[in-house]
Design an enzyme around this catalytic site. Structure first.
Site: not given
Length: 465
Positions: A86, A161, A185
């Site tokens: 990420k 996220s 997330s």
């Protein structure tokens, strides 16, 4: 059709199967890396999963892995497995942008501890996946990379996220995917796309630099199968002196223990602390719960410990957003995502007394959650209260909600309690969108969560990708 069904067969294999073939020479890490990179490029214009795809680095790592397998000296049992990270976690030599135009494009000088552990295991890093600005919400859109879309239906969100990681995973652009989870997330996008995602016990995976959102923020794996999730967590886990908040804990091993649901005592948490459960979520999850009863489990309805857990989380989360913004130049703050600016302004209104009071309320909640979890083998719940909804919105349109926290009530309380929680796919809505089931255990019992997740996968293979 499942989003991975049109992928190259090399992109659909598990980590264990890939490494078996590496060992025998049937396939090489270079062949697999090329297939994964091609898949990443193919899905990028459709769904926007990647902030960057790093062909040269990935192929160099894959060639080194190929040489190790040929000489019989792999660095680990998962050497050469394609992996994404990420765009919020440091990777040496790559600019990590946190999903924000305000961030520096200077390459990182070192790996985050979890990335360093994965590099030491010989994993092949494909690139950085998309995130909203500073990971502030449970969606994936923002000013740096635009909108990330759900492969099951591009008109709806994959959640966030860690939404880019979820899209990469479900389409076969890599096997291991590193996400972060400060309020859901990892688990929200896993539920919205039909993945296995684990928020480990806080501290099991070392973190550096420390998150502005404090000790609600975790790092964890996202994969298509439970065995891959366990293998990736094993690589990421451990203590690291850079993570002072982690402490000197010795973690229970992640070795699998065969389990089934016969005789299991399961707490069923069906009502979130805020928002309402959509009927389609309730229908699919209730069917999954009924299947556990048929498999011999005892299902006991439970509720969260008393207290305004939503307000407690908001004080901590909004204060974290304000802390993150305080490190930015004034001119950069005016260009942030409008929703993030609203959250920052709310966080700036909390004083130190209110923050410390929230920490005390969190401690009370965490203690009571540990006591509750100790009464059961596991606790289960819906992973989310809502189905994936239209892209470009923070909340489902027309639902009367204002902030993402209000529909993520099954996820953020478990960040407060720091307990391990996995999401597994448990079915689909009438419109074909995935629905997830959450599995929770006491702190340190990550292996137990994964064991029961594996038992669920064994009982419901049709739900998995």
């Amino acid at each position: 059709m499942k989003p991975i069904e049109d992928a190259d067969p090399l992109c659909r294999m598990s980590a264990a199967d890939l490494c078996t073939d590496y060992r025998t020479g049937r396939f090489s890490p270079v062949e697999v890396a090329r297939a994964a990179l091609a898949r990443a490029e193919a899905i990028q214009p459709l769904y926007n999963a990647f902030r960057c795809i790093e062909h040269n680095d990935a192929l160099a790592q894959a060639r080194a892995s190929e040489a190790r397998w040929r000489s019989g000296t792999p660095l680990s049992q998962v050497d050469g497995v394609p992996t994404t990270i990420k765009d919020i976690v440091w990777v040496e030599g790559w600019p990590v942008r946190y999903g924000s135009p305000s961030s520096s494009d200077t390459p990182c000088s070192r790996d985050a501890p979890a990335v360093a552990r994965m590099r030491a295991a010989g994993l092949t890093f494909l690139g950085l996946t998309t995130t909203p600005e500073f990971g502030w919400k449970a969606l994936t859109d923002g000013p740096l990379t635009g909108v990330t879309r759900n492969p099951w239906n591009p008109d709806v969100t994959p959640g966030g996220s860690s939404g880019g990681a979820a899209v990469a995973a479900i389409t076969g652009a890599g096997v291991f995917h590193l996400g972060t989870d400060g309020g859901g997330s990892i688990r929200v996008p896993s539920a919205f796309t039909g993945l296995v995602g684990l928020k480990p016990t806080y501290g099991r995976v070392p973190a550096f630099p420390a998150s502005a959102f404090g000790t609600v923020a975790h790092l964890g794996p996202m994969t298509r199968r439970v065995a891959d999730c366990r293998a990736m967590l094993g690589v990421m886990s451990g203590t690291d002196p850079q993570d002072w908040l982690q402490g000197p804990a010795q973690w229970p091993p992640l070795d699998t223990a065969p389990r089934d649901f016969k005789g299991a005592r399961i707490g069923y948490w069906a009502t979130p602390p805020c928002g309402a459960v959509e009927p389609e979520i309730a229908r699919v999850v209730q069917a999954a719960v009924a299947s556990l009863t048929r498999l011999g489990a005892e299902i006991v309805p439970i509720e969260l410990p008393a207290g305004d857990v939503t307000e407690t989380f908001n004080v901590l989360w909004y204060s974290g957003a304000a802390t993150r913004a305080a490190a930015l130049p004034v001119e950069a703050r005016s260009k942030l995502d409008p929703g993030l600016r609203e959250v920052i302004a709310a966080g700036e209104r909390f004083d130190a007394v209110r923050y410390v009071q929230a920490m005390g309320a969190r401690a009370d909640f965490g203690r009571e959650m540990e006591s509750l979890a100790a009464r059961f083998d596991i606790i289960i719940s819906p992973a989310t209260a809502v189905l994936p909804f239209a892209v470009g919105h923070e909340v489902p349109p027309g639902g009367g909600l204002s902030r993402w926290v209000e529909w993520a009530g099954f996820s953020f309380p478990i960040n407060l309690s720091q307990q391990p929680a996995a999401v597994v796919p448990c079915g689909r809505s009438a419109s074909g969108l995935p629905v997830g089931l959450q599995i929770i255990a006491p702190r340190g019992e990550d292996a137990r969560v994964l064991d029961y997740a594996q038992a669920f996968e064994t009982a419901h293979p049709e739900a998995f990708n």
